[in-house]
Design a protein around this motif. Structure first.
Motif, PDB file in Angstrom:
ATOM      1  N   GLY A 293      42.934 -18.764  37.656  1.00 58.41           N
ATOM      2  CA  GLY A 293      44.303 -18.488  38.071  1.00 58.41           C
ATOM      3  C   GLY A 293      45.224 -18.151  36.918  1.00 58.41           C
ATOM      4  O   GLY A 293      46.207 -17.423  37.093  1.00 58.41           O
ATOM      5  N   ASP A 294      44.921 -18.673  35.716  1.00 60.87           N
ATOM      6  CA  ASP A 294      45.765 -18.377  34.550  1.00 60.87           C
ATOM      7  C   ASP A 294      45.106 -17.350  33.617  1.00 60.87           C
ATOM      8  O   ASP A 294      45.381 -17.319  32.420  1.00 60.87           O
ATOM      9  N   LYS A 295      44.222 -16.503  34.200  1.00 58.81           N
ATOM     10  CA  LYS A 295      43.679 -15.308  33.517  1.00 58.81           C
ATOM     11  C   LYS A 295      42.765 -15.641  32.339  1.00 58.81           C
ATOM     12  O   LYS A 295      42.758 -14.944  31.324  1.00 58.81           O
ATOM     13  N   ARG A 296      41.989 -16.668  32.446  1.00 56.80           N
ATOM     14  CA  ARG A 296      40.879 -16.911  31.542  1.00 56.80           C
ATOM     15  C   ARG A 296      39.609 -16.342  32.179  1.00 56.80           C
ATOM     16  O   ARG A 296      39.558 -16.149  33.394  1.00 56.80           O
ATOM     17  N   LEU A 297      38.579 -16.129  31.382  1.00 57.46           N
ATOM     18  CA  LEU A 297      37.277 -15.768  31.925  1.00 57.46           C
ATOM     19  C   LEU A 297      36.383 -17.003  31.894  1.00 57.46           C
ATOM     20  O   LEU A 297      36.211 -17.627  30.831  1.00 57.46           O
ATOM     21  N   ILE A 298      35.852 -17.367  33.060  1.00 56.83           N
ATOM     22  CA  ILE A 298      34.822 -18.403  33.142  1.00 56.83           C
ATOM     23  C   ILE A 298      33.482 -17.687  33.208  1.00 56.83           C
ATOM     24  O   ILE A 298      33.274 -16.799  34.044  1.00 56.83           O
ATOM     25  N   PHE A 299      32.558 -18.070  32.322  1.00 53.01           N
ATOM     26  CA  PHE A 299      31.257 -17.414  32.250  1.00 53.01           C
ATOM     27  C   PHE A 299      30.178 -18.492  32.190  1.00 53.01           C
ATOM     28  O   PHE A 299      30.253 -19.407  31.373  1.00 53.01           O
ATOM     29  N   GLY A 300      29.190 -18.382  33.074  1.00 52.46           N
ATOM     30  CA  GLY A 300      28.124 -19.376  33.116  1.00 52.46           C
ATOM     31  C   GLY A 300      26.759 -18.733  33.213  1.00 52.46           C
ATOM     32  O   GLY A 300      26.615 -17.559  33.555  1.00 52.46           O
ATOM     33  N   GLY A 301      25.760 -19.537  32.932  1.00 54.84           N
ATOM     34  CA  GLY A 301      24.393 -19.043  33.034  1.00 54.84           C
ATOM     35  C   GLY A 301      23.426 -19.995  32.371  1.00 54.84           C
ATOM     36  O   GLY A 301      23.814 -21.003  31.771  1.00 54.84           O
TER      37      GLY A 301
END
Length: 427
Positions: A293-301
């Motif tokens: 919502g605050d324009k960060r990128l969440i990246f997982g794997g």
């Protein structure tokens, strides 16, 4: 008794404010005792309360402490094994039931968010991204399969179209599912817990179930109290431990790693994901990402079999992020964490009953956000005497991991290595 806080994560740092919940310190009676205040337990509790049951929820740590409050936050339909695989091993009637239920969890989430005014940054739209022509062929088949079960909010994306929804040069195409989407997963769990309490349910935190006394009126013991119930729902998933040995033998906790960038700003965020859809690729060992919502990128794997915590999560995941988005090479990582999900050998959820009054659901195998919400409804139906949909899951065959608990981790890691080679070389 020790107080177990949330592990450090972006979700814990940005969680909505909630009142403290006490630990159980006496003896209580209820209709249903739910073990675990993650999505499965909270969904079960909500459906049961809406149907007139008295419900008490026991949580070993805090609401949403496990996978429900640490996952990638993506609303993804179906199961970790798709419906065509299920069809090959079950009866036509069972396949029909499971096929139609594969798209129900996302609808339940949206109904809960609307009905109980849950603030969890809900956004519509999820993309499956194909890295090879073979993966694109699979998505075309998946679209036909899902449409056969009435799921029609799908659009195939060619190479030009996928560039319009994600600024990544790796993909040859993809599929957009507008009934997919993403949420702040911990805030969803906290909102559902508040809904449980608004209907008269009770949630005790810092109250691990340490023993189940089975019988006609089962009793769940905690370090400082106990709950006597007519029914028990076991919803601990990867954090259940050995409380129910029959369940531990047929599943394996696995860890997945997630990082979150510093805020990117509106311009860069919109350049990466112009429509704010979430994305997962089509590899067996897949990567997934979305904007917050605050324009960060969440990246997982990545997967760590046996649920060990890697020493340096950022070192594992940041290269994956930069392969997808080299334009983020100078962006700082503010949060990195791991969380456990429960893997089954079939990669299908395990649902069943022990004796006459202990029900369980576990083993989402990485597809838990939507399935767990469906599971709560199916378990509640079974307790009300409507077991057809429960039985469709309960009748799925499940097997222990080869080598038992001692060897299940190396065997699973060997299988993942094989599938990783398939992903890498397009086999």
């Amino acid at each position: 008794m020790a107080n177990t806080p949330y592990p450090e994560s972006y979700y814990a740092a940005s969680a909505n404010a909630v009142p403290p919940r006490p630990a159980l310190q006496d003896d209580v009676e209820t209709d249903v005792c739910v073990i675990g205040a993650g999505y499965t337990g909270l969904s079960s509790a909500l459906f049961l309360l809406e149907n007139g049951f008295r419900v008490t929820v026991l949580e070993a740590a805090k609401v949403g402490f496990g996978a429900s409050g640490r996952n990638g936050g993506q609303i993804v339909n179906s199961y970790s094994r798709d419906i065509d695989v299920i069809e090959r091993s079950v009866s036509p009637k069972q396949a029909q039931l499971l096929g139609h239920m594969a798209f129900e969890g996302g609808r339940i989430i949206r109904e809960r968010v609307a009905k109980y005014n849950i603030q969890c940054d809900l956004k519509d739209g999820g993309v499956f991204a194909a890295l090879t022509a073979k993966q694109m062929d699979h998505l075309e088949s998946q679209k036909r399969l899902w449409e056969r079960f009435g799921h029609t909010q799908l659009e195939l994306l060619d190479q030009r179209r996928i560039r319009e929804v994600v600024a990544c040069d790796q993909y040859v195409g993809g599929m957009l599912d507008m009934s997919g989407g993403h949420i702040h997963p911990l805030n969803l769990a906290l909102g559902e817990a508040a809904a449980v309490e608004s209907l008269g349910g009770t949630i005790y935190e810092q109250s691990p179930a340490v023993r189940i006394e089975r019988g006609a009126n089962p009793v769940v013991h905690t370090p400082q109290g106990k709950v006597r119930a007519k029914f028990i729902i076991v919803a601990g998933n990867a954090y259940l431990g050995n409380l129910v040995p029959e369940l531990a033998a047929k599943s394996m906790p696995c860890g997945t790693q997630v990082i979150t960038t510093e805020p990117l700003g509106d311009e860069l965020a919109k350049a990466l994901l112009p429509q704010d859809y979430c994305v997962e690729d089509c590899n067996y060992l897949l990567d997934y990402y979305r904007l917050t919502g605050d324009k960060r990128l969440i990246f997982g794997g990545g997967v760590v079999y046996g649920a060990r915590d890697p020493a340096n999560i950022e070192a594992i995941i940041r290269p994956k992020m930069l392969k997808a988005f080299p334009q983020l090479k100078d962006v700082k990582i503010d949060y990195a964490w791991t969380g456990n999900f429960l893997l089954t050998l079939s990669r299908l959820p395990q649902v069943g009953r022990l004796g006459d009054n202990i029900y369980y659901s576990q083993g989402c195998s990485g597809h838990g956000v939507t399935y767990t919400h469906l599971a709560g409804k199916v378990l509640a139906e079974a307790l009300r005497g409507q077991a057809e949909r429960f039985d469709a899951f309960a009748d799925l065959p499940h097997y222990p991991f080869p080598g038992g608990q001692l060897l299940r981790t190396p065997f699973a890691a060997l299988g993942a290595w094989y599938y990783g080679l398939r992903d890498k070389f397009g086999m």
